[in-house]
Scaffold this active site. Structure first.
Site, PDB file in Angstrom:
ATOM      1  CB  SER A 127      -0.935  -0.142   1.237  1.00  0.00           C
ATOM      2  OG  SER A 127      -1.434   1.321   1.438  1.00  0.00           O
ATOM      3  CE1 TYR A 152      -4.267  -2.200   4.808  1.00  0.00           C
ATOM      4  CE2 TYR A 152      -3.744   0.187   4.244  1.00  0.00           C
ATOM      5  CZ  TYR A 152      -4.079  -1.260   3.957  1.00  0.00           C
ATOM      6  OH  TYR A 152      -4.230  -1.538   2.512  1.00  0.00           O
TER       7      TYR A 152
END
Length: 335
Positions: A127, A152
């Protein structure tokens, strides 16, 4: 070939499965259909795949080691596209254990499955959030990613390190792909573009964080999938020019590589909202708010390494992609 796609009921996963099936591959999808967002949407995505003779869906949890071991033992997979994860930056502030289970334990189970079952290439979703507090733009794979601002992001950085370790210890070819703000038809309801669309059509106020001073490298889903396919078809190799005196996260002297996939055209949030308003034919009532915890002010992908590796970089204009999303959204919701 036979390909395992984890997160097959997800946004990117469904689109990737469709492309793999269209070119004649056999696809096994794996998904737990959790309720992070409405399960009905995930079921509808799977329904699009269910009628294809080359597709089979296995329902299970990545954190269930026995289930993942069984999946690999029976599968005979040539390659694995690992897209499943507990998604969402802000949700990680509320429910960190879900991220430890899915993104850390789940990823170890995938690595072990690949290691013990002769998988030729593992491609996994990282990501843009790994860049965290970085201020240098555009974000390049060579940049240090040591300052995540959400759990995350930290789990995604951890995945890159874990994959590199398996490449080093066991020779597993693995490639991490840092996705930048993916949008498009069959997208995720927790993403801003979906929430904005829903509220604008309902005449509700939208929350605009950081007082509208955000910039995002919005990337259309078809471009993401094209990049995944090209990378999947070119297994990672050791970089002969890797210099251990000047280490970089991008390559290694083992078969592990990392690439950005983004549009390389950051858009101001207010300009994005204006594009959405034009596509919807309605104006938004905006409420300006401060930055949220775990968020970053801007993202911007340097994709030169991806282009050099597979000859591709995302190119869909924002107005085109948003128009396609709005058309799909109206058809799907009847609004």
């Amino acid at each position: 070939m036979k390909v395992l796609v984890t997160g097959a009921a997800g946004f990117i996963g469904m689109h990737l499965c469709e492309r793999l099936l269209a070119r004649g591959d056999e696809v096994v999808g794996f998904d737990n259909l959790n309720d992070y967002y409405p399960v009905a949407l995930k079921e509808a995505r799977l329904a699009r795949l269910a009628g294809h003779p080359g597709f089979r869906c296995v329902r299970g949890d990545l954190a269930d080691t026995a289930a993942v071991d069984s999946l690999f033992a029976e599968g005979g997979f040539a390659r694995v596209a690992h897209l499943a994860a507990q998604a969402g930056v802000r949700y990680s502030l509320k429910n960190p254990l879900a991220y430890a289970q899915a993104n850390l334990l789940g990823f170890v189970n995938i690595l072990e499955g690949c290691r013990h079952n002769g998988v030729e290439h593992l491609v996994y979703a990282s990501s843009s959030s790994v860049y965290g507090g970085n201020a240098k733009m555009p974000f390049a794979e060579e940049d240090a990613v040591d300052h995540p601002v959400s759990l995350y992001a930290a789990t995604k950085k951890s995945n890159e390190l874990m994959a590199h370790t398996y490449s080093h210890l066991y020779g597993l070819p693995a490639t991490g792909l840092r996705f930048f703000t993916v949008y498009g038809p069959w997208g995720r309801p927790d993403m801003a573009y979906w929430s904005f669309t829903e509220k604008i059509l309902a005449g509700q106020t939208i929350d605009v964080f950081n007082h509208g001073q955000m910039r995002r490298d919005f990337t259309y889903v078809d471009d993401i999938v094209e990049g995944v396919l090209r990378v999947l078809d070119k297994p990672a190799t050791a970089d002969p020019d890797y210099d251990p005196l000047r280490p970089t996260p991008a390559t290694a002297r083992v078969p592990h590589r990392v690439f950005n996939i983004g549009a390389s055209e950051p858009v101001a949030l207010l300009d994005f909202i204006e594009t959405l308003e034009r596509a919807l034919g309605r104006s938004a009532d905006k409420r300006f708010l401060p930055m949220q915890d775990g968020d970053v002010p801007a993202t911007y992908a340097d994709t030169r390494r991806l282009e050099a590796w597979v000859g591709f970089a995302p190119k869909t204009p924002l107005a085109t992609g948003i128009g396609r999303f709005v058309d799909w959204y109206r058809a799907y919701t009847g609004r």
